[in-house]
Write a protein that holds these residues in place. Structure first.
Motif, PDB file in Angstrom:
ATOM      1  N   ALA A   6     -35.446  17.953   3.437  1.00 42.58           N
ATOM      2  CA  ALA A   6     -34.482  16.876   3.714  1.00 42.58           C
ATOM      3  C   ALA A   6     -35.119  15.505   3.526  1.00 42.58           C
ATOM      4  N   VAL A   7     -36.363  15.355   3.946  1.00 39.35           N
ATOM      5  CA  VAL A   7     -37.058  14.073   3.789  1.00 39.35           C
ATOM      6  C   VAL A   7     -37.295  13.785   2.309  1.00 39.35           C
ATOM      7  N   ILE A   8     -37.708  14.784   1.558  1.00 43.50           N
ATOM      8  CA  ILE A   8     -37.923  14.611   0.109  1.00 43.50           C
ATOM      9  C   ILE A   8     -36.610  14.234  -0.579  1.00 43.50           C
ATOM     10  N   SER A   9     -35.530  14.881  -0.207  1.00 40.24           N
ATOM     11  CA  SER A   9     -34.224  14.574  -0.785  1.00 40.24           C
ATOM     12  C   SER A   9     -33.821  13.128  -0.485  1.00 40.24           C
ATOM     13  N   LEU A  10     -34.033  12.701   0.749  1.00 42.39           N
ATOM     14  CA  LEU A  10     -33.745  11.309   1.119  1.00 42.39           C
ATOM     15  C   LEU A  10     -34.584  10.353   0.278  1.00 42.39           C
ATOM     16  N   LEU A  11     -35.855  10.642   0.119  1.00 35.25           N
ATOM     17  CA  LEU A  11     -36.722   9.765  -0.676  1.00 35.25           C
ATOM     18  C   LEU A  11     -36.278   9.704  -2.136  1.00 35.25           C
ATOM     19  N   ARG A  12     -35.849  10.822  -2.684  1.00 33.96           N
ATOM     20  CA  ARG A  12     -35.358  10.821  -4.070  1.00 33.96           C
ATOM     21  C   ARG A  12     -34.103   9.959  -4.203  1.00 33.96           C
ATOM     22  N   THR A  13     -33.232  10.023  -3.221  1.00 32.83           N
ATOM     23  CA  THR A  13     -32.034   9.179  -3.238  1.00 32.83           C
ATOM     24  C   THR A  13     -32.419   7.708  -3.156  1.00 32.83           C
ATOM     25  N   LEU A  14     -33.360   7.390  -2.288  1.00 29.48           N
ATOM     26  CA  LEU A  14     -33.782   6.000  -2.119  1.00 29.48           C
ATOM     27  C   LEU A  14     -34.555   5.468  -3.325  1.00 29.48           C
ATOM     28  N   ASP A  15     -35.125   6.362  -4.109  1.00 28.52           N
ATOM     29  CA  ASP A  15     -35.928   5.948  -5.257  1.00 28.52           C
ATOM     30  C   ASP A  15     -35.136   5.836  -6.554  1.00 28.52           C
ATOM     31  N   GLN A  16     -33.825   5.974  -6.488  1.00 31.39           N
ATOM     32  CA  GLN A  16     -33.010   5.818  -7.690  1.00 31.39           C
ATOM     33  C   GLN A  16     -33.159   4.389  -8.217  1.00 31.39           C
ATOM     34  N   PRO A  17     -33.324   4.221  -9.516  1.00 27.87           N
ATOM     35  CA  PRO A  17     -33.599   2.890 -10.066  1.00 27.87           C
ATOM     36  C   PRO A  17     -32.472   1.871  -9.856  1.00 27.87           C
ATOM     37  N   TYR A  18     -31.256   2.306  -9.701  1.00 29.90           N
ATOM     38  CA  TYR A  18     -30.132   1.381  -9.566  1.00 29.90           C
ATOM     39  C   TYR A  18     -29.938   0.893  -8.135  1.00 29.90           C
ATOM     40  N   ILE A  19     -30.632   1.447  -7.193  1.00 33.64           N
ATOM     41  CA  ILE A  19     -30.441   1.084  -5.784  1.00 33.64           C
ATOM     42  C   ILE A  19     -30.598  -0.421  -5.574  1.00 33.64           C
ATOM     43  N   SER A  20     -31.665  -0.998  -6.102  1.00 36.05           N
ATOM     44  CA  SER A  20     -31.917  -2.422  -5.860  1.00 36.05           C
ATOM     45  C   SER A  20     -30.834  -3.307  -6.482  1.00 36.05           C
ATOM     46  N   GLN A  21     -30.163  -2.825  -7.478  1.00 31.23           N
ATOM     47  CA  GLN A  21     -29.111  -3.617  -8.118  1.00 31.23           C
ATOM     48  C   GLN A  21     -27.790  -3.552  -7.357  1.00 31.23           C
ATOM     49  N   LEU A  22     -27.585  -2.514  -6.582  1.00 28.68           N
ATOM     50  CA  LEU A  22     -26.314  -2.322  -5.893  1.00 28.68           C
ATOM     51  C   LEU A  22     -26.239  -3.034  -4.549  1.00 28.68           C
ATOM     52  N   PHE A  23     -27.379  -3.230  -3.920  1.00 25.45           N
ATOM     53  CA  PHE A  23     -27.362  -3.684  -2.543  1.00 25.45           C
ATOM     54  C   PHE A  23     -27.822  -5.125  -2.382  1.00 25.45           C
ATOM     55  N   HIS A  24     -27.239  -5.774  -1.415  1.00 22.22           N
ATOM     56  CA  HIS A  24     -27.606  -7.116  -1.004  1.00 22.22           C
ATOM     57  C   HIS A  24     -29.029  -7.091  -0.456  1.00 22.22           C
ATOM     58  N   ARG A  25     -29.677  -8.230  -0.430  1.00 18.03           N
ATOM     59  CA  ARG A  25     -31.078  -8.332  -0.019  1.00 18.03           C
ATOM     60  C   ARG A  25     -31.345  -7.715   1.348  1.00 18.03           C
ATOM     61  N   HIS A  26     -30.522  -8.023   2.342  1.00 13.80           N
ATOM     62  CA  HIS A  26     -30.762  -7.490   3.689  1.00 13.80           C
ATOM     63  C   HIS A  26     -30.645  -5.966   3.716  1.00 13.80           C
ATOM     64  N   THR A  27     -29.685  -5.453   2.993  1.00 13.92           N
ATOM     65  CA  THR A  27     -29.519  -4.008   2.937  1.00 13.92           C
ATOM     66  C   THR A  27     -30.677  -3.374   2.181  1.00 13.92           C
ATOM     67  N   ALA A  28     -31.121  -4.018   1.108  1.00 11.04           N
ATOM     68  CA  ALA A  28     -32.266  -3.504   0.356  1.00 11.04           C
ATOM     69  C   ALA A  28     -33.510  -3.462   1.246  1.00 11.04           C
ATOM     70  N   GLU A  29     -33.678  -4.475   2.086  1.00 11.21           N
ATOM     71  CA  GLU A  29     -34.804  -4.481   3.021  1.00 11.21           C
ATOM     72  C   GLU A  29     -34.672  -3.350   4.040  1.00 11.21           C
ATOM     73  N   THR A  30     -33.466  -3.095   4.488  1.00 11.79           N
ATOM     74  CA  THR A  30     -33.224  -1.991   5.411  1.00 11.79           C
ATOM     75  C   THR A  30     -33.565  -0.664   4.744  1.00 11.79           C
ATOM     76  N   LEU A  31     -33.168  -0.519   3.485  1.00  9.66           N
ATOM     77  CA  LEU A  31     -33.483   0.709   2.747  1.00  9.66           C
ATOM     78  C   LEU A  31     -34.986   0.854   2.538  1.00  9.66           C
ATOM     79  N   ASP A  32     -35.681  -0.262   2.311  1.00 10.42           N
ATOM     80  CA  ASP A  32     -37.140  -0.210   2.176  1.00 10.42           C
ATOM     81  C   ASP A  32     -37.783   0.266   3.478  1.00 10.42           C
TER      82      ASP A  32
END
Length: 131
Positions: A6-32
């Protein structure tokens, strides 16, 4: 093993290249923040054989899966145009899962804090991970 998956799956989702383009700065920081915590838990699950941590594996699995569900739901809504993208709403619905992951991390750290050798090993691994 399910917690690790489950942790690996979450990390793979978070590591998608488009993530940083979809989210606002504060949300991107939360995801980081979520990513860093998930990486810590992953390292711990890989390196430790502490039986007390095995007690938390189901909770880790549930929280990691929930976090991944929230991120995927938010991505889906953004892509479909169903989400307000100015960050405040995006950020707020992710805060609870980040807090749950942080709580897991704290519980695990408390368990491992009694084993000095494991702490030293994890610290060295973690330090080199970010160099």
């Amino acid at each position: 093993m399910e917690a690790y998956t489950a942790v690996i799956s979450l990390l793979r989702t978070l590591d998608q290249p488009y993530i940083s383009q979809l989210f606002h700065r504060h949300t991107a920081e939360t995801l980081d923040s979520l990513r860093v915590t998930a990486e810590y838990v992953q390292q711990l699950l890989e390196k430790t054989s502490n039986e007390k941590i095995k007690y938390l594996e189901e909770e880790i699995r549930v929280v990691a899966s929930e976090a991944e569900d929230v991120v995927e739901m938010r991505i889906s809504k953004i892509i479909k145009g169903e989400s307000w993208t100015f960050g405040i709403l995006q950020h707020q619905d992710m805060v609870p899962v980040v807090e749950k992951m942080n709580t897991i991390k704290e519980q695990v750290m408390e368990i491992v804090s009694h084993d000095v050798d494991q702490i030293l090993e994890l610290f060295l691994d973690w330090r080199f991970f970010y160099e």
